[in-house]
Design an enzyme around this catalytic site. Structure first.
Site, PDB file in Angstrom:
ATOM      1  N   CYS A 102      32.185  16.402  73.345  1.00  0.00           N
ATOM      2  CA  CYS A 102      32.770  17.247  72.296  1.00  0.00           C
ATOM      3  C   CYS A 102      32.868  18.711  72.711  1.00  0.00           C
ATOM      4  O   CYS A 102      33.714  19.448  72.210  1.00  0.00           O
ATOM      5  CB  CYS A 102      31.960  17.124  71.012  1.00  0.00           C
ATOM      6  N   ASP A 158      15.670   0.362  68.478  1.00  0.00           N
ATOM      7  CA  ASP A 158      16.557   0.259  69.635  1.00  0.00           C
ATOM      8  C   ASP A 158      17.755  -0.579  69.226  1.00  0.00           C
ATOM      9  O   ASP A 158      17.649  -1.437  68.344  1.00  0.00           O
ATOM     10  CB  ASP A 158      15.858  -0.420  70.823  1.00  0.00           C
TER      11      ASP A 158
END
Length: 376
Positions: free
Chosen positions: A314, A271
């Protein structure tokens, strides 16, 4: 239950089955400290991005809105409308990060709230009780993340206390899971290996806690100031002493390169706030290195952040538009950057899993690290 499905030298491809679903490892957990990913990212977004595990913070949720309030709402999963696994860290890192606001004693840690200054006490039992109220899938044991550098004398005393706390955590977790009104009676407990950069202290601690038959094991107290080389050395020394048939979690790490190197040393769980924090500051992760979208050269760049990327940013928006949003301090700019970066990290982990399955992780890692050294 954890299954080790494939091994490629030390790299592990595993599967952890939990009450909230299956976690395919290696995995990157998306960090939502206060039960939300910074950057206006919804739980629907996380599902679309391929997020397997969301990570929240015990101390911060205890301070606000309060773990008892969350329990009254049915637990953290219902509170944040997320039905997949959640890992809660124990508050132990705040022992390190809020050094100016706390006192460590054998019974636990006395804090001052960073929000309103009120006094808080948290020990192993309190941490387990808070995490039980939250009902997370995986609870982390309460520990001290010792500062770097620390003397050998300080580290030995700190690790000994962390070990005593771990036994108390395990006892309390078993008690809580046996209560009739517990939010999640199948809550798992991961213990944390400490010892700074002292390999012998790390190894002795790993050997002791490995005997406790916990659901998983983490390495804490790394990425707190030591060099990457020191961190890799400690992983090389320590991971072999943690059970191979249990998940291994490197806390708070890290960059794509850190992850690639740590997987090669047998780590399953990761993480880090990098993808969200850096995204909010205009830095995008790509397969050819990190780019700063705020650079003037992107002012009229019609290309997406990365050609061929399947993320929501994107698929539709140009670098020029996203740069404009960030410059104009529009929330949409932060959101699109964070969505891209989390998609990149989650996709990287999927590639890593496939490479291990196909027995080509070493070659994959080498090529990936070379590519990541690309544009800045």
């Amino acid at each position: 239950m954890y299954e080790l499905l494939y091994k490629d030298k030390k790299a592990k491809r595993g599967r952890l089955t939990t009450v909230h679903g299956v976690i395919e490892t290696p995995v990157f957990m998306n960090v939502g400290t206060v039960a939300a990913i910074k950057g206006a990212v919804s739980t629907e977004d996380l599902e679309r991005l391929g997020t397997q595990v969301e990570l929240s913070n015990t101390y911060h949720l205890h301070v606000r809105p309060g773990d008892k309030l969350i329990r009254s709402m049915g637990g953290l999963h219902k509170f944040m409308a997320w039905d997949r696994p959640i890992l809660t860290d124990s508050g132990g890192f705040q022992v390190f990060s809020l050094a100016g606001l706390r006192k460590i004693k054998e019974e636990g840690v006395y804090f001052q709230s960073h929000i309103d200054g009120r006094k808080i006490f948290m020990g192993p039992e309190e941490s387990m009780q808070i995490q039980s109220n939250l009902g997370s899938t995986i609870a982390m044991a309460f520990d001290e993340c010792a500062p770097y550098p620390s003397t050998r004398e300080y580290m030995e005393a700190s690790v000994a206390r962390t070990t005593r706390w771990l036994y108390r955590c395990k006892t309390e977790m078993e008690r809580l899971n046996g209560l009739s009104d517990t939010v999640n009676k199948s809550q798992m407990l991961f213990g944390i290996n400490q010892g700074g950069t002292f390999a012998d202290i790390r190894i002795a601690h790993a050997q002791e806690i490995a005997e406790m038959n916990l659901d998983g094991y983490a390495l804490g107290g790394l990425a707190v100031g030591e060099s990457h080389e020191e961190m890799y050395r400690i992983l090389d020394e320590t991971v072999p002493y943690l059970p191979e048939n249990k998940p291994v979690y490197l806390m708070g790490v890290g960059t794509p390169a850190n992850i690639l190197e740590a997987v090669d040393r047998g780590v399953d769980f990761f993480d880090c706030v990098y993808p969200t924090r850096n995204g909010r500051h205009g830095h995008a992760y790509t397969n050819f290195g990190k780019i700063n979208i705020l650079n003037a050269k992107y002012e009229n760049d019609e290309r997406p952040i990365e050609e061929g990327c399947g993320c929501p940013a994107c698929k539709r928006y140009s670098r020029a538009y996203i740069r404009h949003l960030l410059k104009a301090k529009e929330m949409l700019g932060l959101r699109l950057m964070v969505l891209h970066n989390l998609y990149f990290y989650n996709s990287l982990m999927a590639e890593i899993r496939q490479a291990i399955e196909e027995g080509r992780y070493g070659e994959y890692k080498k090529r990936k690290l070379e590519d990541l050294e690309g544009q800045k």
